[in-house]
Scaffold this motif. Structure first.
Motif, PDB file in Angstrom:
ATOM      1  N   SER A 104       0.968  -1.201  -0.030  1.00 23.03           N
ATOM      2  CA  SER A 104      -0.032  -0.078   0.076  1.00 23.03           C
ATOM      3  C   SER A 104       0.922   1.024  -0.045  1.00 23.03           C
ATOM      4  O   SER A 104       2.104   0.996   0.310  1.00 23.03           O
ATOM      5  CB  SER A 104      -1.003   0.016   1.123  1.00 23.03           C
ATOM      6  N   GLY A 105       0.286   2.438  -0.297  1.00 27.19           N
ATOM      7  CA  GLY A 105       1.086   3.564  -0.407  1.00 27.19           C
ATOM      8  C   GLY A 105       2.091   3.602  -1.708  1.00 27.19           C
ATOM      9  O   GLY A 105       2.062   2.888  -2.465  1.00 27.19           O
ATOM     10  N   PHE A 106       2.904   4.572  -1.617  1.00 27.01           N
ATOM     11  CA  PHE A 106       3.826   5.015  -2.340  1.00 27.01           C
ATOM     12  C   PHE A 106       5.168   4.438  -2.310  1.00 27.01           C
ATOM     13  O   PHE A 106       5.822   4.218  -1.328  1.00 27.01           O
ATOM     14  CB  PHE A 106       3.897   6.404  -2.752  1.00 27.01           C
ATOM     15  N   ILE A 107       5.802   4.117  -3.382  1.00 27.52           N
ATOM     16  CA  ILE A 107       7.202   3.654  -3.323  1.00 27.52           C
ATOM     17  C   ILE A 107       7.841   4.758  -4.316  1.00 27.52           C
ATOM     18  O   ILE A 107       7.461   5.181  -5.435  1.00 27.52           O
ATOM     19  CB  ILE A 107       7.443   2.232  -3.879  1.00 27.52           C
ATOM     20  N   HIS A 108       9.282   5.061  -3.926  1.00 27.23           N
ATOM     21  CA  HIS A 108      10.137   6.243  -4.739  1.00 27.23           C
ATOM     22  C   HIS A 108      11.395   5.145  -5.107  1.00 27.23           C
ATOM     23  O   HIS A 108      12.228   4.818  -4.174  1.00 27.23           O
ATOM     24  CB  HIS A 108      10.072   7.437  -3.836  1.00 27.23           C
ATOM     25  N   ILE A 109      11.496   4.816  -6.489  1.00 25.30           N
ATOM     26  CA  ILE A 109      12.575   4.280  -6.800  1.00 25.30           C
ATOM     27  C   ILE A 109      13.426   5.096  -7.430  1.00 25.30           C
ATOM     28  O   ILE A 109      13.437   5.745  -8.284  1.00 25.30           O
ATOM     29  CB  ILE A 109      12.251   3.190  -7.636  1.00 25.30           C
ATOM     30  N   ASP A 110      14.797   4.988  -6.817  1.00 27.59           N
ATOM     31  CA  ASP A 110      15.876   5.848  -7.151  1.00 27.59           C
ATOM     32  C   ASP A 110      17.078   5.407  -8.104  1.00 27.59           C
ATOM     33  O   ASP A 110      16.932   5.652  -9.078  1.00 27.59           O
ATOM     34  CB  ASP A 110      16.459   6.464  -5.955  1.00 27.59           C
ATOM     35  N   GLN A 111      17.861   4.462  -7.646  1.00 32.60           N
ATOM     36  CA  GLN A 111      18.969   3.811  -8.263  1.00 32.60           C
ATOM     37  C   GLN A 111      18.895   2.186  -8.026  1.00 32.60           C
ATOM     38  O   GLN A 111      18.306   1.892  -7.054  1.00 32.60           O
ATOM     39  CB  GLN A 111      20.060   4.310  -7.759  1.00 32.60           C
ATOM     40  N   VAL A 112      19.134   1.554  -9.064  1.00 32.97           N
ATOM     41  CA  VAL A 112      19.651   0.304  -9.167  1.00 32.97           C
ATOM     42  C   VAL A 112      21.179   0.051  -9.114  1.00 32.97           C
ATOM     43  O   VAL A 112      21.664   0.867 -10.146  1.00 32.97           O
ATOM     44  CB  VAL A 112      18.822  -0.650 -10.182  1.00 32.97           C
ATOM     45  N   ILE A 113      21.681  -0.760  -7.996  1.00 31.83           N
ATOM     46  CA  ILE A 113      22.893  -0.763  -8.141  1.00 31.83           C
ATOM     47  C   ILE A 113      23.347  -2.335  -8.122  1.00 31.83           C
ATOM     48  O   ILE A 113      22.906  -3.141  -7.415  1.00 31.83           O
ATOM     49  CB  ILE A 113      23.595  -0.194  -6.753  1.00 31.83           C
ATOM     50  N   LEU A 114      24.569  -2.682  -8.804  1.00 31.09           N
ATOM     51  CA  LEU A 114      24.898  -3.990  -8.910  1.00 31.09           C
ATOM     52  C   LEU A 114      26.227  -3.978  -8.646  1.00 31.09           C
ATOM     53  O   LEU A 114      27.290  -3.156  -9.031  1.00 31.09           O
ATOM     54  CB  LEU A 114      24.898  -4.575 -10.457  1.00 31.09           C
ATOM     55  N   LYS A 115      26.618  -4.825  -7.748  1.00 30.78           N
ATOM     56  CA  LYS A 115      28.178  -4.667  -7.157  1.00 30.78           C
ATOM     57  C   LYS A 115      28.629  -6.107  -7.013  1.00 30.78           C
ATOM     58  O   LYS A 115      27.871  -7.095  -6.747  1.00 30.78           O
ATOM     59  CB  LYS A 115      27.891  -4.268  -5.511  1.00 30.78           C
ATOM     60  N   PRO A 116      29.559  -6.444  -7.982  1.00 30.58           N
ATOM     61  CA  PRO A 116      30.269  -7.703  -8.106  1.00 30.58           C
ATOM     62  C   PRO A 116      30.873  -8.522  -7.062  1.00 30.58           C
ATOM     63  O   PRO A 116      31.581  -7.774  -6.162  1.00 30.58           O
ATOM     64  CB  PRO A 116      31.336  -7.652  -9.404  1.00 30.58           C
ATOM     65  N   ILE A 117      30.538  -9.648  -6.736  1.00 33.94           N
ATOM     66  CA  ILE A 117      31.346 -10.319  -5.456  1.00 33.94           C
ATOM     67  C   ILE A 117      32.520 -10.552  -5.915  1.00 33.94           C
ATOM     68  O   ILE A 117      33.638 -10.316  -5.008  1.00 33.94           O
ATOM     69  CB  ILE A 117      30.951 -11.850  -5.473  1.00 33.94           C
ATOM     70  N   ASP A 118      33.080 -10.513  -7.114  1.00 36.99           N
ATOM     71  CA  ASP A 118      34.654 -10.731  -7.664  1.00 36.99           C
ATOM     72  C   ASP A 118      34.844  -9.657  -8.531  1.00 36.99           C
ATOM     73  O   ASP A 118      34.969  -9.946  -9.805  1.00 36.99           O
ATOM     74  CB  ASP A 118      34.611 -12.210  -8.269  1.00 36.99           C
ATOM     75  N   PRO A 119      35.369  -8.464  -8.068  1.00 40.95           N
ATOM     76  CA  PRO A 119      35.371  -7.399  -9.101  1.00 40.95           C
ATOM     77  C   PRO A 119      36.732  -7.557  -9.992  1.00 40.95           C
ATOM     78  O   PRO A 119      37.690  -8.411  -9.481  1.00 40.95           O
ATOM     79  CB  PRO A 119      35.667  -6.252  -8.515  1.00 40.95           C
ATOM     80  N   MET A 120      36.712  -7.162 -11.104  1.00 44.18           N
ATOM     81  CA  MET A 120      37.754  -7.216 -12.145  1.00 44.18           C
ATOM     82  C   MET A 120      37.748  -6.045 -13.041  1.00 44.18           C
ATOM     83  O   MET A 120      36.648  -5.713 -13.379  1.00 44.18           O
ATOM     84  CB  MET A 120      37.626  -8.547 -12.984  1.00 44.18           C
ATOM     85  N   PHE A 121      38.877  -5.754 -13.323  1.00 45.35           N
ATOM     86  CA  PHE A 121      39.117  -4.461 -14.096  1.00 45.35           C
ATOM     87  C   PHE A 121      39.880  -4.564 -15.393  1.00 45.35           C
ATOM     88  O   PHE A 121      41.047  -5.164 -15.269  1.00 45.35           O
ATOM     89  CB  PHE A 121      39.805  -3.348 -13.268  1.00 45.35           C
ATOM     90  N   ILE A 122      39.439  -4.133 -16.492  1.00 45.66           N
ATOM     91  CA  ILE A 122      40.333  -4.213 -17.842  1.00 45.66           C
ATOM     92  C   ILE A 122      40.648  -3.042 -18.148  1.00 45.66           C
ATOM     93  O   ILE A 122      39.918  -1.814 -17.998  1.00 45.66           O
ATOM     94  CB  ILE A 122      39.310  -4.763 -18.991  1.00 45.66           C
ATOM     95  N   PHE A 123      42.038  -2.645 -18.286  1.00 40.81           N
ATOM     96  CA  PHE A 123      42.747  -1.335 -18.440  1.00 40.81           C
ATOM     97  C   PHE A 123      43.430  -1.101 -19.800  1.00 40.81           C
ATOM     98  O   PHE A 123      44.080  -2.376 -19.994  1.00 40.81           O
ATOM     99  CB  PHE A 123      43.215  -0.568 -17.332  1.00 40.81           C
ATOM    100  N   ASP A 124      43.460  -0.288 -20.571  1.00 39.44           N
ATOM    101  CA  ASP A 124      44.509  -0.028 -21.506  1.00 39.44           C
ATOM    102  C   ASP A 124      45.681   0.834 -21.189  1.00 39.44           C
ATOM    103  O   ASP A 124      45.718   1.428 -20.349  1.00 39.44           O
ATOM    104  CB  ASP A 124      44.000   0.726 -22.849  1.00 39.44           C
ATOM    105  N   PHE A 125      47.067   0.214 -21.521  1.00 39.06           N
ATOM    106  CA  PHE A 125      48.123   0.877 -21.177  1.00 39.06           C
ATOM    107  C   PHE A 125      49.234   0.624 -22.319  1.00 39.06           C
ATOM    108  O   PHE A 125      49.288  -0.554 -22.554  1.00 39.06           O
ATOM    109  CB  PHE A 125      48.570   0.349 -19.861  1.00 39.06           C
ATOM    110  N   ASP A 126      49.770   1.832 -22.867  1.00 41.64           N
ATOM    111  CA  ASP A 126      50.805   1.704 -23.638  1.00 41.64           C
ATOM    112  C   ASP A 126      50.187   0.686 -24.826  1.00 41.64           C
ATOM    113  O   ASP A 126      51.172  -0.285 -25.307  1.00 41.64           O
ATOM    114  CB  ASP A 126      52.078   1.057 -23.243  1.00 41.64           C
TER     115      ASP A 126
END
Length: 744
Positions: free
Chosen positions: A499-521
């Motif tokens: 009942s009543g209102f809901i206000h939905i702002d953001q959806v966030i996904l946080k990985p259990i096992d983070p990994m990053f791809i980066f470019d370099f040289d």
């Protein structure tokens, strides 16, 4: 996404690379340095702000606060003290001394500090950011003084002066602590004080100072968040969990406490911070604040420097390479490792004030400049073979993702938009929202949703055949939904309130096992589980949100050829009174922003055409729907245009500051002409010599409220070659708008 691992990335591999951390340039800091009168005595301080006008910086005061302050000059003292400890250069010693002399001049007889100096030389004793309250400037002043005690052994008179000042401040601030041994009931400012207490103990050897440091450190430990989205961070809120990037030196101070006590619980806490929370910031950037939602911007140097300082010190005591790697990747914020891929450190040593979603505030005040320089000092202490990583750019990976609910696919479901703080979806009915995720890496993610719910709400998150669901109690803020094995590059959330209102702002996904791809040289690397390996990475071409090319005709009025560029319009920046709650000229991230008033514009138009008598030229305006184009590299091809023109006239304006770029004009003989395009901020005075074509008596803000601000539209006049124009190539400047183009 196709990628393969090749080989381990190590310090040995980096030894063949000649790049390094950018050289420290003190020129802009020297520009900020100036003589100030403090109640009749001349002291050396640093201007708090430097606004950029064209290519020139101008000293600027903080209105109502002052022209220089302890908070910033103490930062200078810390910077030069650290430089002297590393390089023993007398210039650094002298600069540290004069900065410390300024700081002590603002210390009162009770040991507390005032902060600001007015331009008339008087001390600002009543301002909320300046009066004596055992606040940030007092803690930072004490830290700066204590940190410098050891470097003045050959200047005993000045050392004695510092000693007396430190003792006075230590006594006062110690008595100002609350029952949790915090200043101002918070761990952030208390972490700055703790750094000073530790340095004071190291110099004096007073066991009472060490005991106090332990009590403060233990209280800081108690604020560390153990689970959830902010796991590892330190809670800086009172009514709800809150963390802000600026001033959060808890990790750094606990490392220093570990050094003097040997108690590994302090080191373990800093490790927990780096391992659990910093990957989120490496994904999203140094976000401004996380509380009831993630406030992404502004991102500032003062946020990055404490992270770098913590990681560099963590590496120095653990010798674990992953912390050196992370420090360098965060340091890349000043080079190009930010979402705009643009430097935040200028060619003259400027630390730019802030990074936003589509623009950089290139003003360069003391805080930003000193924070950038101190970051470079820290990074320079990393092994020379890892420093080149500051030139990296993270391009992809299994990262924390954030989606604004109002921008997600809502299908046929009914909802309203609520503009409280952050824009949110408002509904009292069930709703399904979905988001396709480009450049996505599969795996297990924690799912969070931010907003406020009036009643118990059923939430189900799904990806492919996998799902997780939860009944959320009435609440406000960031709420955990569950862990989800993401097997498709799409997430769907179904919400059903009781009942009543809901206000939905953001959806966030946080990985259990983070990994990053980066470019370099010119190669790609994967950073995960503390290691770096070379990898193959297939880039994807992102489609533009806007039409990029248009064949345009013109409307001829007298000698003016009014180009019909409506096909390229992608922004609604002019609205009528009845529609004043819609429209958005200046808020690229949001749905609603400030805008020009239609009623003011149409006073000057006849059949949507404006005649500018001084140049005898006409312009065609559009006042309904999308009415201007944001510059995103559009190409304007002139259709069946054989006439030769003397001038091109462009009507435009910038938002969030003054911006310049280059337009390329292609002529039918194959030759091209590159010319400057420059428009000042729509609500300021012109600084590039443009003509103010139209000035309005007011504007509508994002809520539709009339503001007594005078927005403008500017006119730029560009001489042309004596050859018919074939095409006009616009630059990528998403803070610049064009309303009309005419040829004559």
């Amino acid at each position: 996404m196709n990628w393969r691992k090749f080989f381990m990335f190590s310090f040995l591999f980096l030894s063949v690379i000649s790049f390094s951390v950018p050289e420290m340039n003190l020129n802009h800091l020297e520009f900020l340095r100036d003589e100030f009168i403090i109640e009749g005595e001349t002291k050396i301080g640093y201007w708090i702000y430097a606004e950029k006008f064209g290519d020139t910086y101008v000293h600027t005061e903080a209105k109502g606060e002052g022209v220089t302050c302890v908070d910033d000059v103490a930062r200078v003292a810390v910077l030069y003290t650290e430089l002297y400890k590393l390089y023993h250069n007398e210039f650094y010693l002298q600069r540290a001394k004069e900065a410390l002399d300024f700081v002590m001049a603002l210390q009162d007889s009770d040991g507390d500090f005032y902060n600001f100096i007015f331009d008339n030389g008087s001390i600002n004793k009543q301002g909320v950011t300046s009066r004596k309250t055992a606040n940030w400037w007092a803690a930072r002043g004490f830290w700066a003084i204590s940190n410098a005690l050891e470097i003045f052994d050959e200047d005993r008179d000045f050392q004695k002066k510092l000693d007396n000042s430190a003792k006075l401040a230590y006594t006062f601030l110690s008595k100002s602590l609350d029952e949790d041994y915090f200043l101002n009931k918070n761990s952030d400012v208390s972490s700055v004080f703790l750094l000073g207490v530790i340095e004071y103990y190291k110099y004096t050897g007073y066991e009472s100072a060490k005991e106090l440091a332990i009590k403060i450190g233990d209280s800081i430990l108690n604020t560390q968040i153990k689970e959830g989205l902010m796991k590892g961070a330190f809670n800086e809120g009172t009514d709800y969990q809150l963390w802000h990037s600026w001033g959060s030196r808890q990790g750094e101070s606990l490392i220093e406490l570990y050094k003097v006590t040997g108690n590994t619980k302090y080191l373990d806490s800093a490790i927990f911070l780096a391992d659990e929370f910093y990957p989120l910031l490496l994904s999203l950037g140094p976000v401004y604040e996380i509380g009831k939602y993630i406030k992404m911007y502004p991102q500032i140097a003062y946020a990055v420097e404490p992270i770098i300082s913590t990681l560099v010190k963590l590496y120095s005591v653990t010798h674990e390479e992953k912390y050196a790697y992370m420090a360098a990747l965060f340091g890349g914020f000043f080079e190009r490792n930010n979402h705009l891929s643009s430097p935040m450190y200028g060619p003259n040593g400027e630390g730019y004030d802030s990074l936003h979603s589509i623009y950089i505030n290139s003003n360069a005040g003391a805080e930003s400049t000193i924070s950038a320089l101190l970051s470079l000092v820290r990074l320079k202490t990393l092994p020379s073979k890892v420093q080149p990583l500051t030139l990296s750019k993270i391009v992809s990976g299994r990262e924390t993702l954030i989606f604004e609910a109002e921008k997600m696919d809502t299908g046929i479901y009914y909802f309203e938009l609520d503009n409280t703080n952050n824009i949110r979806i408002k509904t009292e009915e069930s709703i399904r929202i979905r988001q396709k995720i480009d450049n996505f890496y599969y795996g297990e993610y924690e799912v969070y949703i931010s907003g406020s719910f009036d009643s118990k709400t059923y939430v189900k998150a799904s990806s492919g055949d996998n799902s997780t669901d939860k009944n959320l109690d009435p609440n406000e803020g960031i709420m955990y939904v569950g862990n989800l094995n993401m097997e498709e590059n799409q997430i769907i959330l179904y919400l059903k309130p009781e009942s009543g209102f809901i206000h939905i702002d953001q959806v966030i996904l946080k990985p259990i096992d983070p990994m990053f791809i980066f470019d370099f040289d010119q190669f790609y690397y994967e950073f995960s589980k503390g290691k770096i390996v070379k990898t193959a990475y297939e880039t994807t071409t992102e489609e533009s949100l806007y039409a990029q090319t248009a064949e345009v005709e013109s409307v001829v009025i007298d000698n003016s050829f009014l180009l019909d560029i409506e096909e390229l319009f992608n922004n609604d920046g002019i609205v009528s009174f009845s529609d004043r709650k819609s429209g958005n000229f200046d808020n690229y991230d949001g749905i609603i922003g400030a805008k020009y008033p239609t009623e003011e514009l149409i006073k000057h138009l006849t059949n949507n055409v404006y005649f500018y008598e001084k140049e005898d030229v006409y312009f065609k305006f559009k006042i309904d729907g999308k009415d201007n184009l944001i510059l995103t590299s559009q190409v304007i091809n002139l259709k069946d245009m054989e006439k030769i023109f003397d001038y091109m006239y462009i009507v435009g304006a910038s938002d969030h500051g003054n911006y310049t770029g280059k337009i390329m004009i292609l002529y039918q003989d194959g030759l091209s002409q590159e010319v400057n395009i420059a428009f000042s901020d729509w609500c300021q005075s012109p600084i590039y010599g443009e003509t103010v074509l139209l000035e309005f008596g007011y504007r509508y803000d994002s809520l539709g409220i009339t503001e007594n601000i005078n927005p403008k539209m500017y006119l730029l006049k560009i001489p042309l070659k004596s050859v018919p124009v074939q095409s006009i190539f616009l630059p990528q400047i998403p803070t610049m708008h064009i309303f009309a183009i005419s040829l004559k």
